[in-house]
Write a protein that holds these residues in place. Structure first.
Motif, mmCIF file in Angstrom:
data_model
loop_
_atom_site.group_PDB
_atom_site.id
_atom_site.type_symbol
_atom_site.label_atom_id
_atom_site.label_comp_id
_atom_site.label_asym_id
_atom_site.label_seq_id
_atom_site.Cartn_x
_atom_site.Cartn_y
_atom_site.Cartn_z
ATOM 1 N N ASP A 195 0.840 -1.207 0.000
ATOM 2 C CA ASP A 195 0.000 0.000 0.000
ATOM 3 C C ASP A 195 0.877 1.260 0.000
ATOM 4 O O ASP A 195 0.682 2.184 0.804
ATOM 5 C CB ASP A 195 -0.937 -0.003 1.217
ATOM 6 C CG ASP A 195 -2.063 1.030 1.081
ATOM 7 O OD1 ASP A 195 -2.334 1.459 -0.064
ATOM 8 O OD2 ASP A 195 -2.638 1.415 2.104
ATOM 9 N N ARG A 197 1.235 3.702 -2.151
ATOM 10 C CA ARG A 197 0.699 5.000 -2.581
ATOM 11 C C ARG A 197 0.110 5.768 -1.400
ATOM 12 O O ARG A 197 0.092 6.992 -1.400
ATOM 13 C CB ARG A 197 -0.329 4.799 -3.694
ATOM 14 C CG ARG A 197 0.316 4.373 -5.007
ATOM 15 C CD ARG A 197 -0.621 4.529 -6.208
ATOM 16 N NE ARG A 197 0.131 4.287 -7.426
ATOM 17 C CZ ARG A 197 0.288 3.101 -8.000
ATOM 18 N NH1 ARG A 197 -0.290 2.041 -7.438
ATOM 19 N NH2 ARG A 197 0.988 2.966 -9.106
ATOM 20 N N THR A 198 -0.351 5.049 -0.403
ATOM 21 C CA THR A 198 -0.841 5.718 0.802
ATOM 22 C C THR A 198 0.316 6.273 1.626
ATOM 23 O O THR A 198 0.216 7.347 2.241
ATOM 24 C CB THR A 198 -1.656 4.732 1.661
ATOM 25 O OG1 THR A 198 -2.745 4.233 0.892
ATOM 26 C CG2 THR A 198 -2.201 5.410 2.913
#
Length: 406
Positions: A195, A197-198
């Motif tokens: 994850d 991109r978070t």
């Protein structure tokens, strides 16, 4: 792609391979670490070039494996990693700490299980480590003396061992931090699994490094200290006067250590097995009981005749290809230019000073690369080149057209 000049120092570095990357023979690529050589142009290709070429999928997967190995795994094919680093948000980095960059190193290793190898290294020049970072390691002279000692000692044999994850398994005494350009470098499956991109900030993802990695200035000394402490419990110790040379308190065994490669001289297999058992109690170890390859040298042992031949098969053809050197119509059999003496003259005049035009910066860089490439080969197996390399080396910083011709 040569420029048409007699000494083609100008190459299109970004030229992509137009043939399979494994077109070079195993012998030729065996000694070319940290780059992939274009089989047509001889240029060194980096990861950013390879992921745009015809073999994009295998190099992207190779880098995903590397990130998973260093982190906490990748997909089902690698459920666990080494926890060498963790992806963290930028605001978790302590204030005042320098965030360095990552460098991706690619190579083709035919003798390894994963032939196209991608390695993530740390930009160590930005790391401000407060402790000692000098690491004792065996040089080429120590290695060759140990090899000679093996063949000179009755009953002695030579084997090699390689410690897997020698740096990666060493805990750091303080964490370091690095960033990677997310969408440019990181494979999509890693982005999805973690994850990222978070976690990313302004297109970069940040890593907290908790164990040793290649490129960290303190990684070598911490790994060496860990090894020294571990092997001391089994009676092994580094010699006081020769860096990288180890002995045992009572057993007839000695070994040279170059990074994570052990070259072991032993009299009696049981003593070598004792060393391996000591190493395997802490590390994963691969062995070659024939001792046929060490520090880039191919070793051909004849214990009955008590001789050993050192060679580097394919090294020179690969270097000629890398630099796209054009063979002369009349071969030069001497590695050094011969100044013909003026027989009968009472005074021998020195050669005229070099008045040829200076090389451009890329020409000087090419000259330095050639000298560096041949210097290891000369020191390792062919000392007849050393006089010529010494002469060229003294002129390389102010190289001229005449220097390039020489």
């Amino acid at each position: 792609k040569a420029t048409g000049l007699p000494y083609p120092w100008a190459h299109h570095v970004g030229t992509l391979a137009r043939e399979p990357l494994l077109a070079l023979t195993n012998q030729h690529v065996h000694h070319l670490a940290n780059s992939v050589i274009d089989p047509i142009t001889g240029t060194s290709q980096e990861y950013r070039h390879l992921i745009k070429g015809p073999h994009q999928a295998q190099w992207t997967k190779s880098f995903a494996n590397e990130l998973g190995r260093l982190a906490q795994g990748v997909g089902k094919r690698m459920p666990n990693g080494t926890n060498t680093f963790f992806f963290v948000p930028k605001d978790q980095i302590p204030s005042g700490r320098t965030v360095t960059y990552g460098r991706i190193v690619v190579e083709i290793r035919p003798q390894k299980e994963e032939t196209p190898r991608t390695r993530l290294t740390v930009g160590g020049n930005l790391i401000d480590y407060p402790g000692d970072v000098s690491t004792p390691t065996a040089d080429l002279t120590t290695t060759k003396v140990l090899i000679n000692s093996t063949i000179s000692t009755p009953g002695a044999r030579f084997m090699t061992a390689d410690v897997k994850h020698f740096y990666l398994g060493t805990p750091l005494d303080r964490f370091e931090y690095m960033r990677l350009a997310l969408d440019i470098l990181v494979p999509e499956e890693i982005i999805v699994q973690y994850d990222l991109r978070t976690l990313a900030t302004h297109g970069y993802v940040y890593l907290e490094i908790r164990k040793g990695m290649y490129g960290l200035p303190q990684a070598g000394i911490l790994a060496n200290q860990r090894l020294t402490k571990h092997l001391a419990t089994f009676g092994y110790f580094p010699t006081a006067q020769t860096p990288g040379l180890w002995r045992h308190q009572t057993r007839p065994i000695a070994f040279s250590l170059v990074v994570d490669d052990f070259g072991v001289k032993y009299v009696g297999r049981a003593h070598a097995e004792h060393l391996l058992a000591a190493l395997e109690s802490l590390y994963q170890v691969t062995t070659d009981w024939q001792g046929q390859l060490y520090c880039g040298l191919t070793l051909r042992w004849d214990y009955q005749a008590r001789t050993v031949e050192l060679s580097m098969p394919g090294y020179i053809p690969a270097a000629l290809h890398k630099f796209q050197h054009l063979a002369l119509t009349h071969p030069q059999h001497s590695p050094h230019h011969w100044n013909r003496p003026n027989f009968g003259a009472p005074t021998q005049l020195a050669p005229l000073a070099d008045s040829s035009n200076p090389l451009p910066p890329e020409g000087i860089q090419r000259l330095q690369q050639i000298i560096g490439t041949l210097l290891y080969y000369a020191r390792a197996v062919d000392p007849t080149l050393l006089v010529a390399l010494g002469t060229l080396g003294s002129a390389q910083s102010k190289g001229t057209i005449a220097t390039a011709e020489a």
